[in-house]
Enzyme design. Structure first.
Site, PDB file in Angstrom:
ATOM      1  N   TYR A  36      -5.542   5.174   1.221  1.00 11.06           N
ATOM      2  CA  TYR A  36      -5.173   4.534   2.491  1.00 11.06           C
ATOM      3  C   TYR A  36      -6.064   5.104   3.599  1.00 11.06           C
ATOM      4  O   TYR A  36      -6.631   4.356   4.400  1.00 11.06           O
ATOM      5  CB  TYR A  36      -3.692   4.779   2.797  1.00 11.06           C
ATOM      6  CG  TYR A  36      -3.235   4.130   4.088  1.00 11.06           C
ATOM      7  CD1 TYR A  36      -3.088   2.753   4.184  1.00 11.06           C
ATOM      8  CD2 TYR A  36      -2.944   4.899   5.227  1.00 11.06           C
ATOM      9  CE1 TYR A  36      -2.664   2.149   5.372  1.00 11.06           C
ATOM     10  CE2 TYR A  36      -2.518   4.309   6.404  1.00 11.06           C
ATOM     11  CZ  TYR A  36      -2.380   2.936   6.479  1.00 11.06           C
ATOM     12  OH  TYR A  36      -1.973   2.342   7.653  1.00 11.06           O
ATOM     13  N   SER A  92      -5.557   2.799  12.074  1.00 12.85           N
ATOM     14  CA  SER A  92      -4.440   3.747  11.912  1.00 12.85           C
ATOM     15  C   SER A  92      -4.945   5.141  12.258  1.00 12.85           C
ATOM     16  O   SER A  92      -6.145   5.424  12.123  1.00 12.85           O
ATOM     17  CB  SER A  92      -3.957   3.734  10.457  1.00 12.85           C
ATOM     18  OG  SER A  92      -3.105   4.831  10.210  1.00 12.85           O
TER      19      SER A  92
HETATM   20  N1  LIG Z   1       3.765   1.133  10.333  1.00 13.28           N
HETATM   21  C1  LIG Z   1       2.968   2.134  10.633  1.00 13.28           C
HETATM   22  O1  LIG Z   1       3.407   3.289  10.815  1.00 13.28           O
HETATM   23  C2  LIG Z   1       1.506   1.897  10.837  1.00 13.28           C
HETATM   24  C3  LIG Z   1       0.741   2.891  11.451  1.00 13.28           C
HETATM   25  C4  LIG Z   1      -0.613   2.681  11.630  1.00 13.28           C
HETATM   26  C5  LIG Z   1      -1.202   1.506  11.224  1.00 13.28           C
HETATM   27  N2  LIG Z   1      -0.448   0.555  10.617  1.00 13.28           N
HETATM   28  C6  LIG Z   1      -1.138  -0.659  10.185  1.00 13.28           C
HETATM   29  O2  LIG Z   1      -0.544  -1.777  10.810  1.00 13.28           O
HETATM   30  C7  LIG Z   1      -0.672  -2.920   9.981  1.00 13.28           C
HETATM   31  C8  LIG Z   1       0.703  -3.552   9.792  1.00 13.28           C
HETATM   32  O3  LIG Z   1       1.540  -2.608   9.180  1.00 13.28           O
HETATM   33  P1  LIG Z   1       3.145  -2.749   9.180  1.00 13.28           P
HETATM   34  O4  LIG Z   1       3.695  -1.396   9.017  1.00 13.28           O
HETATM   35  O5  LIG Z   1       3.554  -3.608  10.308  1.00 13.28           O
HETATM   36  O6  LIG Z   1       3.356  -3.528   7.788  1.00 13.28           O
HETATM   37  P2  LIG Z   1       4.676  -4.224   7.194  1.00 13.28           P
HETATM   38  O7  LIG Z   1       5.853  -4.048   8.060  1.00 13.28           O
HETATM   39  O8  LIG Z   1       4.734  -3.792   5.772  1.00 13.28           O
HETATM   40  O9  LIG Z   1       4.267  -5.786   7.241  1.00 13.28           O
HETATM   41  C9  LIG Z   1       3.110  -6.193   6.604  1.00 13.28           C
HETATM   42  C10 LIG Z   1       2.855  -7.651   6.906  1.00 13.28           C
HETATM   43  O10 LIG Z   1       1.617  -8.007   6.298  1.00 13.28           O
HETATM   44  C11 LIG Z   1       1.847  -8.958   5.246  1.00 13.28           C
HETATM   45  N3  LIG Z   1       0.975  -8.577   4.147  1.00 13.28           N
HETATM   46  C12 LIG Z   1       0.989  -7.467   3.401  1.00 13.28           C
HETATM   47  N4  LIG Z   1       0.039  -7.512   2.457  1.00 13.28           N
HETATM   48  C13 LIG Z   1      -0.591  -8.702   2.614  1.00 13.28           C
HETATM   49  C14 LIG Z   1      -1.637  -9.355   1.941  1.00 13.28           C
HETATM   50  N5  LIG Z   1      -2.238  -8.808   0.886  1.00 13.28           N
HETATM   51  N6  LIG Z   1      -2.037 -10.575   2.377  1.00 13.28           N
HETATM   52  C15 LIG Z   1      -1.434 -11.171   3.428  1.00 13.28           C
HETATM   53  N7  LIG Z   1      -0.435 -10.593   4.113  1.00 13.28           N
HETATM   54  C16 LIG Z   1      -0.010  -9.380   3.700  1.00 13.28           C
HETATM   55  C17 LIG Z   1       3.344  -8.867   4.917  1.00 13.28           C
HETATM   56  O11 LIG Z   1       3.888 -10.090   4.404  1.00 13.28           O
HETATM   57  P3  LIG Z   1       3.883 -10.405   2.816  1.00 13.28           P
HETATM   58  O12 LIG Z   1       4.452  -9.220   2.146  1.00 13.28           O
HETATM   59  O13 LIG Z   1       4.694 -11.652   2.670  1.00 13.28           O
HETATM   60  O14 LIG Z   1       2.447 -10.633   2.429  1.00 13.28           O
HETATM   61  C18 LIG Z   1       3.902  -8.573   6.310  1.00 13.28           C
HETATM   62  O15 LIG Z   1       3.988  -9.756   7.070  1.00 13.28           O
HETATM   63  C19 LIG Z   1      -1.304  -2.429   8.675  1.00 13.28           C
HETATM   64  O16 LIG Z   1      -2.680  -2.670   8.712  1.00 13.28           O
HETATM   65  C20 LIG Z   1      -1.025  -0.942   8.699  1.00 13.28           C
HETATM   66  O17 LIG Z   1      -1.960  -0.203   7.955  1.00 13.28           O
HETATM   67  C21 LIG Z   1       0.893   0.706  10.422  1.00 13.28           C
END
Ligand SMILES: NC(=O)c1ccc[n+]([C@@H]2O[C@H](COP(=O)([O-])OP(=O)(O)OC[C@H]3O[C@@H](n4cnc5c(N)ncnc54)[C@H](OP(=O)(O)O)[C@@H]3O)[C@@H](O)[C@H]2O)c1
Length: 237
Positions: A154, A141
């Site tokens: 985070y 990130s």
């Molecule tokens: N969105 C952003 O702006 C952004 C920016 C930079 C980096 N990121 C990174 O990108 C990645 C994905 O983020 P996102 O925004 O796409 O997240 P999201 O929409 O909240 O989706 C998270 C996914 O991961 C699963 N998950 C969450 N906690 C988990 C756990 N403890 N064990 C197994 N699965 C888990 C969730 O399913 P369940 O809840 O069923 O477990 C869901 O499928 C993360 O590493 C985040 O830090 C995101």
């Protein structure tokens, strides 16, 4: 040539789901984990119907639990025999400052964001090393390159994840295994639910997935070590 295999942690929503979709649409066998079983079943049914010739393997697993993750990784190897691409994507974002965030915020985000990538990579590396090929992609990130107020643990976890990714890259050079660190900025997912900002202020998940897939299409002679993706109008803090 046999279809390739990919494993995506956090596969049912957001960036993880977009990753599953793009790899599946290009003929990969896809494995993944998340915690919610119903979401995983729905994903399995949807993909198996759309791509009946491909294999899909989804297991409920809390990525913060190293022992469960080890079992999941071994199950994937048993199911697919080998793994071409590992995408460490599962992550949790708990806003807060170091002084004021809830007790346990550091541990939870560290175990989910960094611990999961560390333990799953360790589980799968012996097979990848034996094959002398493979790609490990760590979804980091911009919070892992720029500290910001209310980023708290985070930010700490994502700085650590970027460090781990760099270490892996150095360690795995002789093994033919490529390691890429993806550094996205604000991407429109559930993590941003409740925001007042317009959709146009965020990157779409498909763009992140497209970039990750493109990396995997390069020849084994080239590695994308690190890539930063930001919303056109810049970071949101
Ligand atoms: N969105 C952003 O702006 C952004 C920016 C930079 C980096 N990121 C990174 O990108 C990645 C994905 O983020 P996102 O925004 O796409 O997240 P999201 O929409 O909240 O989706 C998270 C996914 O991961 C699963 N998950 C969450 N906690 C988990 C756990 N403890 N064990 C197994 N699965 C888990 C969730 O399913 P369940 O809840 O069923 O477990 C869901 O499928 C993360 O590493 C985040 O830090 C995101």
């Amino acid at each position: 040539m046999l279809p390739k295999t990919v494993l995506v942690t956090g596969c049912t929503k957001g960036i993880g789901r977009a990753l599953v979709d793009i790899f599946a649409s290009h003929g990969y066998h896809v494995a993944g984990c998340a915690r919610n079983k119903e979401d995983l079943t729905n994903l399995f049914v949807e993909l198996s119907t759309r791509y009946p010739k491909q294999r899909f393997f989804f297991e409920s697993c809390d990525a913060a639990d190293a022992e469960l993750l080890k079992i999941f990784g071994q199950d994937v190897l048993r199911e697919f025999g080998s793994l071409d691409v590992l995408i460490n994507n599962a992550g949790v974002f708990m806003p807060g400052s170091i002084a004021e965030e809830a007790p346990g915020a550091l541990e939870k985000q560290f175990q989910t964001n960094v611990g999961s990538a560390y333990h799953l990579s360790r589980t799968l590396l012996p097979a990848m090393k034996k094959a002398k090929s493979g790609i490990i992609i760590n979804i980091c990130s911009t919070a892992g390159i720029t500290a910001y107020p209310n980023g708290g643990s985070y930010c700490i976890s994502k700085f650590a994840m970027r460090g781990m990714s760099k270490v892996l890259r150095e360690e795995l050079k002789p093994d033919g295994i490529r390691v890429s660190t993806i550094i996205p900025g604000a991407t429109l997912t559930n993590s941003w639910s409740g925001t007042d900002l317009p959709e146009s202020r965020f990157m779409p998940v498909e763009d992140v997935a497209h970039m990750v897939y493109s990396i995997c299409e390069l020849s084994p002679r080239t590695v994308v070590e690190e890539i930063i993706l930001r919303p056109q109008e810049g970071d949101i803090n």
